[in-house]
Write a protein that holds these residues in place. Structure first.
Motif, PDB file in Angstrom:
ATOM      1  N   THR A   1       0.842  -1.189   0.000  1.00 12.59           N
ATOM      2  CA  THR A   1       0.000   0.000   0.000  1.00 12.59           C
ATOM      3  C   THR A   1       0.877   1.239   0.000  1.00 12.59           C
ATOM      4  O   THR A   1       2.013   1.219   0.492  1.00 12.59           O
ATOM      5  N   HIS A   2       0.360   2.324  -0.558  1.00 12.57           N
ATOM      6  CA  HIS A   2       1.062   3.611  -0.490  1.00 12.57           C
ATOM      7  C   HIS A   2       0.587   4.437   0.708  1.00 12.57           C
ATOM      8  O   HIS A   2       1.020   5.586   0.861  1.00 12.57           O
ATOM      9  N   CYS A   3      -0.281   3.880   1.519  1.00 11.81           N
ATOM     10  CA  CYS A   3      -0.873   4.612   2.640  1.00 11.81           C
ATOM     11  C   CYS A   3      -0.393   4.037   3.971  1.00 11.81           C
ATOM     12  O   CYS A   3      -0.617   2.861   4.271  1.00 11.81           O
ATOM     13  N   ARG A   4       0.227   4.865   4.780  1.00 11.05           N
ATOM     14  CA  ARG A   4       0.773   4.389   6.050  1.00 11.05           C
ATOM     15  C   ARG A   4      -0.314   3.903   6.995  1.00 11.05           C
ATOM     16  O   ARG A   4      -0.088   2.974   7.793  1.00 11.05           O
TER      17      ARG A   4
ATOM     18  N   ALA B   1      -1.046   0.344   6.059  1.00  9.07           N
ATOM     19  CA  ALA B   1       0.072  -0.515   6.440  1.00  9.07           C
ATOM     20  C   ALA B   1       0.042  -0.818   7.934  1.00  9.07           C
ATOM     21  O   ALA B   1       0.223  -1.961   8.359  1.00  9.07           O
TER      22      ALA B   1
ATOM     23  N   LEU C   1       4.830  -0.614   2.957  1.00 10.70           N
ATOM     24  CA  LEU C   1       4.634   0.742   2.435  1.00 10.70           C
ATOM     25  C   LEU C   1       5.412   0.941   1.149  1.00 10.70           C
ATOM     26  O   LEU C   1       6.628   0.737   1.106  1.00 10.70           O
TER      27      LEU C   1
ATOM     28  N   GLU D   1       7.333   9.189   7.226  1.00 11.38           N
ATOM     29  CA  GLU D   1       6.362   8.090   7.150  1.00 11.38           C
ATOM     30  C   GLU D   1       6.765   6.932   8.070  1.00 11.38           C
ATOM     31  O   GLU D   1       5.927   6.371   8.782  1.00 11.38           O
TER      32      GLU D   1
ATOM     33  N   LEU E   1       5.027   5.188  11.380  1.00  6.10           N
ATOM     34  CA  LEU E   1       4.745   3.764  11.489  1.00  6.10           C
ATOM     35  C   LEU E   1       5.362   3.168  12.759  1.00  6.10           C
ATOM     36  O   LEU E   1       4.755   2.321  13.419  1.00  6.10           O
TER      37      LEU E   1
ATOM     38  N   TYR F   1       6.700  -3.966  10.087  1.00 10.29           N
ATOM     39  CA  TYR F   1       6.151  -3.586   8.786  1.00 10.29           C
ATOM     40  C   TYR F   1       7.249  -3.736   7.743  1.00 10.29           C
ATOM     41  O   TYR F   1       8.416  -4.019   8.062  1.00 10.29           O
TER      42      TYR F   1
ATOM     43  N   VAL G   1       8.835  -2.283   3.631  1.00  6.53           N
ATOM     44  CA  VAL G   1       8.934  -1.162   2.706  1.00  6.53           C
ATOM     45  C   VAL G   1       9.226  -1.717   1.315  1.00  6.53           C
ATOM     46  O   VAL G   1      10.054  -2.621   1.154  1.00  6.53           O
TER      47      VAL G   1
END
Length: 373
Positions: A19-22, A25, A37, A50, A54, A62, A64
């Protein structure tokens, strides 16, 4: 459902959410999977912000996702700073392409960005620009996974990530690419069928997954491309996948930073409404078909440039479309897979995670009943 890669990452279920949205994520990671992310749209300084966010909002870990293509214009330009490389590549972009893109946007009455609002043209589409992003990632202990979206990552980046105790892998659309990843010593492979959103190859998931799994042996293989429910997760796991790599379905969750007009486009679309197009990034990527993609296909118009030059042409359209989504509805950048036909409602990320798990278990129970007669 807990596989070896779950143990290595300390997650409950092998559901990976690009996803491009934190916010998305974080929600996926906190629901037992792992949010990944997408970093391509961020400068190193923005990525630091960002990932710091997170760190505060993710209970576990998470990942990246980087974009360092194996082949791109300007590769090998050693010694140049990101700004210098951007200036060099900008000189290679024909003015006619910029004029054509500008006319498309103007013909659809998409407003210009406010005066003085500057944005980089290059973003993270090269090793030069991705290097500073890697340095940022390595400063954040909860960022336990790094994936490269296009090709095998450079050797030095693989070493940096693995020496820090993190896992690094890459996406592939063919057996050849998967074997390249294995020879480079990556920790996992994401095998994405042509149904998937964004950059993808030409082979369907149902054909690609078992081929890659057989070819790379015990290297963990994550299935991607067309996964939108737990039944499809179960199918991937039944073929030997170590987990499910998902992306498109997170575009229509409550937490997604997707403008309402763009989200409505996804909800209303069918699986027939997607197309593989080079019109935004220069490499084949799956997205919703619209006036922008159609215009770049016409023989009398300019051909899309190679990566990253085409995105340097198109990025103004991306920025204007995000700021003015209603005006840009017919020329917006809408990357999404064929699974968009299943994305017909908005739901919370935690609820979607729970649904995926329940549907997976129901599928397993159905097969057990068949096997037991």
């Amino acid at each position: 459902m807990r596989t070896e890669i779950c143990e290595r990452l300390g997650i409950d279920v092998p559901i990976f959410a690009f996803t491009h949205c934190r916010d998305v994520a974080a929600a996926v990671s906190n629901a037992g999977g792992i949010g990944v992310l997408g970093a391509v749209g961020f400068t190193a300084e923005q990525l630091e912000v960002e990932l710091a966010w997170l760190d505060e909002h993710v209970q576990g870990v998470y990942g990246v996702d980087l974009v360092i293509p194996s082949k791109y214009e300007g590769k090998g330009a050693d010694g140049l700073s990101p700004d210098e490389l951007e200036a060099k590549l900008a000189e290679m972009v024909p003015q006619g392409h910029r004029d054509f893109a500008e006319k498309l946007l103007n013909d659809h009455n998409v407003p210009h960005l406010p005066e003085g609002e500057h944005h980089h043209q290059l973003l993270g589409w090269t090793a030069t620009t991705a290097g500073p992003q890697v340095e940022v990632i390595l400063r954040h202990p909860k960022a336990k996974l790094v994936a490269n979206a296009l090709g095998t990552p450079p050797e030095d980046i693989i070493k940096q990530v693995q020496d820090s105790g993190r896992l690094i892998g890459a996406l592939c659309g063919s057996v050849k690419h998967a074997l390249n990843h294995k020879r480079a010593g990556l920790d996992f492979v994401v095998m994405q069928g042509t149904e998937g959103g964004g950059h993808c190859g030409e082979i369907s998931s149902l054909v690609l997954w078992p081929q890659v799994i057989d070819a790379i042996g015990d290297l963990p293989a994550l299935a991607a491309g067309g996964i939108g429910n737990g039944r499809q997760v179960a199918a991937a796991m039944a073929m030997g996948a170590a987990g499910a790599w998902t992306g498109s379905l997170w575009l229509t969750v409550e937490e997604a930073n997707v403008p309402p007009a763009q989200m409505q486009s996804y909800i209303e679309a069918t699986s027939h409404d997607t197309v593989r197009s080079r019109s935004w990034t220069g490499k084949p990527a799956r997205m919703l078909r619209n006036d922008w993609t159609e215009a770049w296909e016409k023989p009398e118009n300019p051909d899309p440039l190679p990566m990253p030059l085409q995105m340097m042409v198109a990025l103004d359209g991306v920025k204007r479309g995000h700021r003015y989504p209603e005006a840009a509805k017919d020329v917006n950048f809408n990357p999404v897979g064929q699974v968009v036909g299943l994305m017909n409602k908005v739901e919370r990320t935690a609820d979607l995670m729970q649904r995926l798990i329940e549907e997976y278990l129901e599928s397993c129970e159905r097969l057990n009943k068949l096997n037991n007669g």
